[in-house]
Design a protein around this motif. Structure first.
Motif, mmCIF file in Angstrom:
data_model
loop_
_atom_site.group_PDB
_atom_site.id
_atom_site.type_symbol
_atom_site.label_atom_id
_atom_site.label_comp_id
_atom_site.label_asym_id
_atom_site.label_seq_id
_atom_site.Cartn_x
_atom_site.Cartn_y
_atom_site.Cartn_z
ATOM 1 N N ILE B 107 0.830 -1.200 0.000
ATOM 2 C CA ILE B 107 0.000 0.000 0.000
ATOM 3 C C ILE B 107 0.864 1.250 0.000
ATOM 4 O O ILE B 107 0.634 2.192 -0.763
ATOM 5 N N TRP B 108 1.886 1.243 0.845
ATOM 6 C CA TRP B 108 2.773 2.410 0.907
ATOM 7 C C TRP B 108 3.471 2.610 -0.431
ATOM 8 O O TRP B 108 3.645 3.739 -0.893
ATOM 9 N N LEU B 109 3.906 1.509 -1.031
ATOM 10 C CA LEU B 109 4.650 1.601 -2.291
ATOM 11 C C LEU B 109 3.766 2.191 -3.391
ATOM 12 O O LEU B 109 4.185 3.098 -4.121
ATOM 13 N N ILE B 110 2.530 1.678 -3.484
ATOM 14 C CA ILE B 110 1.627 2.196 -4.514
ATOM 15 C C ILE B 110 1.340 3.667 -4.250
ATOM 16 O O ILE B 110 1.428 4.511 -5.154
ATOM 17 N N GLY B 111 1.033 3.984 -2.995
ATOM 18 C CA GLY B 111 0.731 5.373 -2.654
ATOM 19 C C GLY B 111 1.904 6.287 -2.970
ATOM 20 O O GLY B 111 1.744 7.359 -3.552
ATOM 21 N N ALA B 112 3.108 5.842 -2.614
ATOM 22 C CA ALA B 112 4.292 6.677 -2.842
ATOM 23 C C ALA B 112 4.548 6.856 -4.329
ATOM 24 O O ALA B 112 4.958 7.933 -4.761
ATOM 25 N N PRO B 209 6.030 0.190 -10.801
ATOM 26 C CA PRO B 209 5.823 1.638 -10.756
ATOM 27 C C PRO B 209 6.004 2.244 -12.141
ATOM 28 O O PRO B 209 6.926 1.904 -12.865
ATOM 29 N N ARG B 210 5.098 3.191 -12.491
ATOM 30 C CA ARG B 210 5.123 3.711 -13.834
ATOM 31 C C ARG B 210 6.308 4.628 -14.079
ATOM 32 O O ARG B 210 6.545 5.077 -15.172
ATOM 33 N N ILE B 211 7.066 4.906 -13.050
ATOM 34 C CA ILE B 211 8.194 5.796 -13.189
ATOM 35 C C ILE B 211 9.232 5.174 -14.126
ATOM 36 O O ILE B 211 10.020 5.863 -14.720
ATOM 37 N N ARG B 212 9.180 3.851 -14.303
ATOM 38 C CA ARG B 212 10.172 3.188 -15.133
ATOM 39 C C ARG B 212 9.810 3.210 -16.600
ATOM 40 O O ARG B 212 10.520 2.658 -17.428
ATOM 41 N N ARG B 213 8.712 3.827 -16.917
ATOM 42 C CA ARG B 213 8.175 3.778 -18.265
ATOM 43 C C ARG B 213 9.211 4.085 -19.339
ATOM 44 O O ARG B 213 9.292 3.415 -20.345
ATOM 45 N N HIS B 214 9.978 5.132 -19.132
ATOM 46 C CA HIS B 214 10.911 5.532 -20.185
ATOM 47 C C HIS B 214 12.340 5.183 -19.818
ATOM 48 O O HIS B 214 13.282 5.714 -20.381
ATOM 49 N N HIS B 215 12.493 4.326 -18.850
ATOM 50 C CA HIS B 215 13.820 4.037 -18.365
ATOM 51 C C HIS B 215 14.611 3.263 -19.398
ATOM 52 O O HIS B 215 14.124 2.357 -20.054
ATOM 53 N N HIS B 216 15.865 3.630 -19.519
ATOM 54 C CA HIS B 216 16.769 2.854 -20.335
ATOM 55 C C HIS B 216 18.040 2.743 -19.534
ATOM 56 O O HIS B 216 18.525 3.738 -18.987
ATOM 57 N N PRO B 217 18.623 1.528 -19.420
ATOM 58 C CA PRO B 217 19.690 1.306 -18.446
ATOM 59 C C PRO B 217 20.855 2.291 -18.559
ATOM 60 O O PRO B 217 21.385 2.723 -17.547
ATOM 61 N N ASP B 218 21.250 2.666 -19.768
ATOM 62 C CA ASP B 218 22.461 3.492 -19.848
ATOM 63 C C ASP B 218 22.129 4.920 -20.277
ATOM 64 O O ASP B 218 22.917 5.582 -20.913
ATOM 65 N N ARG B 219 20.945 5.391 -19.947
ATOM 66 C CA ARG B 219 20.605 6.756 -20.337
ATOM 67 C C ARG B 219 20.275 7.623 -19.128
ATOM 68 O O ARG B 219 19.460 8.527 -19.196
ATOM 69 N N GLY B 220 20.837 7.305 -17.992
ATOM 70 C CA GLY B 220 20.678 8.201 -16.859
ATOM 71 C C GLY B 220 19.356 8.023 -16.142
ATOM 72 O O GLY B 220 18.590 7.109 -16.411
ATOM 73 N N ASN B 221 19.092 8.938 -15.219
ATOM 74 C CA ASN B 221 17.922 8.863 -14.360
ATOM 75 C C ASN B 221 16.647 9.125 -15.165
ATOM 76 O O ASN B 221 16.509 10.179 -15.764
ATOM 77 N N PRO B 222 15.714 8.172 -15.176
ATOM 78 C CA PRO B 222 14.507 8.358 -15.987
ATOM 79 C C PRO B 222 13.662 9.531 -15.525
ATOM 80 O O PRO B 222 12.923 10.110 -16.297
ATOM 81 N N ARG B 223 13.772 9.893 -14.243
ATOM 82 C CA ARG B 223 12.934 10.984 -13.751
ATOM 83 C C ARG B 223 13.392 12.321 -14.296
ATOM 84 O O ARG B 223 12.637 13.273 -14.335
ATOM 85 N N SER B 224 14.667 12.421 -14.646
ATOM 86 C CA SER B 224 15.164 13.713 -15.082
ATOM 87 C C SER B 224 14.991 13.892 -16.578
ATOM 88 O O SER B 224 15.458 14.867 -17.140
ATOM 89 N N ARG B 225 14.318 12.939 -17.206
ATOM 90 C CA ARG B 225 14.192 12.999 -18.657
ATOM 91 C C ARG B 225 13.307 14.164 -19.080
ATOM 92 O O ARG B 225 12.208 14.343 -18.572
ATOM 93 N N THR B 226 13.808 14.974 -19.978
ATOM 94 C CA THR B 226 12.962 15.982 -20.592
ATOM 95 C C THR B 226 12.780 15.596 -22.044
ATOM 96 O O THR B 226 13.505 14.760 -22.566
ATOM 97 N N TYR B 227 11.799 16.198 -22.675
ATOM 98 C CA TYR B 227 11.455 15.735 -24.001
ATOM 99 C C TYR B 227 11.716 16.777 -25.076
ATOM 100 O O TYR B 227 11.236 16.680 -26.172
ATOM 101 N N GLY B 228 12.452 17.794 -24.718
ATOM 102 C CA GLY B 228 12.677 18.875 -25.670
ATOM 103 C C GLY B 228 13.846 18.600 -26.593
ATOM 104 O O GLY B 228 14.448 17.531 -26.564
#
Lengths: 75, 371
Positions: B107-112, B209-228
């Motif tokens: 529950i905590w994991l989903i909520g977080a 967790p959907r945060i991994r959606r755009h994750h690619h192992p050697d492309r850095g932190n997926p959260r910091s991804r911008t799309y510009g």
């Protein structure tokens, strides 16, 4: 539930059979079926947990020579 | 294990106890897991729930009868102990312990993960720590308070579910008429087994967790991804990925779409992701706000006030005065704002109503709330 019914001898009449045998069996069967469909990692962790539990139980009962400790919830 | 038996007091009456049981089931989780279940069951979520209902209902009947036979605390542990064997009872209690250990964790994991999708600046672990602290305090303070909070949360959940059901019926009726409401397609359809062979082994994880959606192992932190554009220049991988991080194959998508009835159709949302057609009118999350999307496409992050203004119901003039010369931490690239003490706070606390109030109340401020 079934063990209780066998001990209390409540398997009498169709109602007794359905309530004390059929319904618990259906519930247990679907539970087991869902359990076997779990992720392999989940099954692995669950089995590890169970093994740890058995080890603790063996330690507490000194190899099943003593009764296990009982938690009593009195009110 | 002590010699003197522990004492328990019966605090709850039947009503709050039933409430507790319902809260334990977290009824709104059906909305949170719908996407994953829809994918795993190829659009037959109602059937999956019917099967689960059989297991739950029949187990519940047995539990109810056992509770009548042994009206004491302990649940399955006590029942097994008194009917089968004390050692088996111990193992049952041990297994139940695992449940009580994982349930709050999940529950905590989903909520977080929901909260960190909403506030990308706050690290996920901080939410989890906050959840742990909150639930621990509630438990220490006592059952009565917990019951009241349960009642509040349940009322909210039931309200949301009622709205959802009404809107769903409305949507089905407006798109397909009475046939849409009576359609049996969600319960089973010819194509439901088409993709089964692709879902074996490790791929059947329930929650990712959907945060991994755009994750690619050697492309850095997926959260910091911008799309510009600068992201494209930096060589970031923008190919669409599924929720496990694997590349999405168009053939598979087409196949999945072909065998679904009109009421289960899929549409592309503004980001180009597939989602059920009946959710068309719901914003996916605040990140999909048109203003945000436009700016994201232009390759720039919005100032915090501008970003959260529409959501808080503020007009543009309300926050124009507060625009800074120094960019807000959230408007900088994450690599540039390292070391900022305030980077963990969600943007709208700085730029939104809270900030405005704090400014107005501050003794150094010359402006009033109405300004």
């Amino acid at each position: 539930m079934i063990a209780y019914a066998l001990r209390q001898r409540t398997l009498r009449g169709p109602a007794g059979w359905i309530l004390n045998l059929v319904i618990p069996l259906i519930g247990a069967a679907v539970d087991v079926w869902l359990l076997t469909n779990l992720d392999s990692n989940a099954l692995l962790i669950g089995l590890c947990w169970l093994v740890i539990g058995v080890v603790i139980l063996v330690y507490l009962t000194r190899g099943f020579r003593r009764p296990p400790p009982e938690v009593t919830f009195s009110e | 294990m002590s010699d003197s038996p522990q004492r328990l007091t019966r605090t709850l009456t039947l009503g709050p106890l039933v409430l507790f049981g319902l809260a334990y089931m977290a009824p709104m989780i059906v909305l949170g897991t719908f996407g994953v279940l829809d994918k795993a069951s190829n659009g037959t979520v109602p059937t999956a729930y019917l099967l689960a209902l059989v297991a739950m209902l029949f187990t519940a009947i047995s539990y109810g009868r056992m509770a009548r036979a042994f009206p004491v605390a302990g649940s399955a542990y006590t029942y097994t102990r008194r009917t089968i064997d004390s050692r088996v009872g111990f193992l049952v209690g041990w297994a139940v312990l695992l449940d009580y250990f994982w349930l709050p964790t999940v529950i905590w994991l989903i909520g977080a993960s929901y909260l960190s999708a909403e506030f990308p600046g706050v690290p996920t672990w901080l939410w989890i720590v906050a959840f742990i602290a909150l639930t621990t305090i509630l438990n220490i303070l006592g059952l009565k308070l917990a019951t009241n909070i349960n009642l509040l949360l349940m009322a909210m959940q039931v309200l949301v579910l009622i709205f959802f059901i009404v809107l769903s019926f409305g949507h089905a009726a407006s798109t397909a008429g009475a046939a849409g409401i009576l359609s049996a397609t969600p319960f089973g359809h010819p194509g439901q087994h088409a993709l089964r062979h692709r879902r074996r082994g490790r791929d059947r994880r329930l929650f990712v967790p959907r945060i991994r959606r755009h994750h690619h192992p050697d492309r850095g932190n997926p959260r910091s991804r911008t799309y510009g554009p600068e992201s494209h220049r930096a060589g970031h991988d923008h190919r669409r990925r599924d929720f496990r991080g694997g590349l999405v194959r168009d053939a598979a998508r087409g196949e999945q779409r072909a065998h679904q009835g009109p009421e289960l159709g899929r549409i592309r949302d503004r980001r180009g992701d597939w989602r059920p057609a009946f959710l068309r009118d719901f914003p996916r999350r605040s990140g999909d706000h048109p203003v945000r999307l436009r700016h994201r496409r232009a390759g720039q992050r919005l100032p915090a006030a501008l970003r959260d203004g529409p959501r808080l119901g503020l007009a543009e003039e309300d926050f124009r005065v507060r625009q800074r010369t120094v960019p807000h931490p959230f408007d900088q690239h994450p690599a540039d704002r390292r070391g900022r003490a305030d980077r963990h706070f969600p943007g709208h606390l700085h730029g939104g109503i809270v900030h405005q109030l704090l400014r107005a109340l501050s003794p150094h401020s010359r402006s009033s709330i109405s300004a």
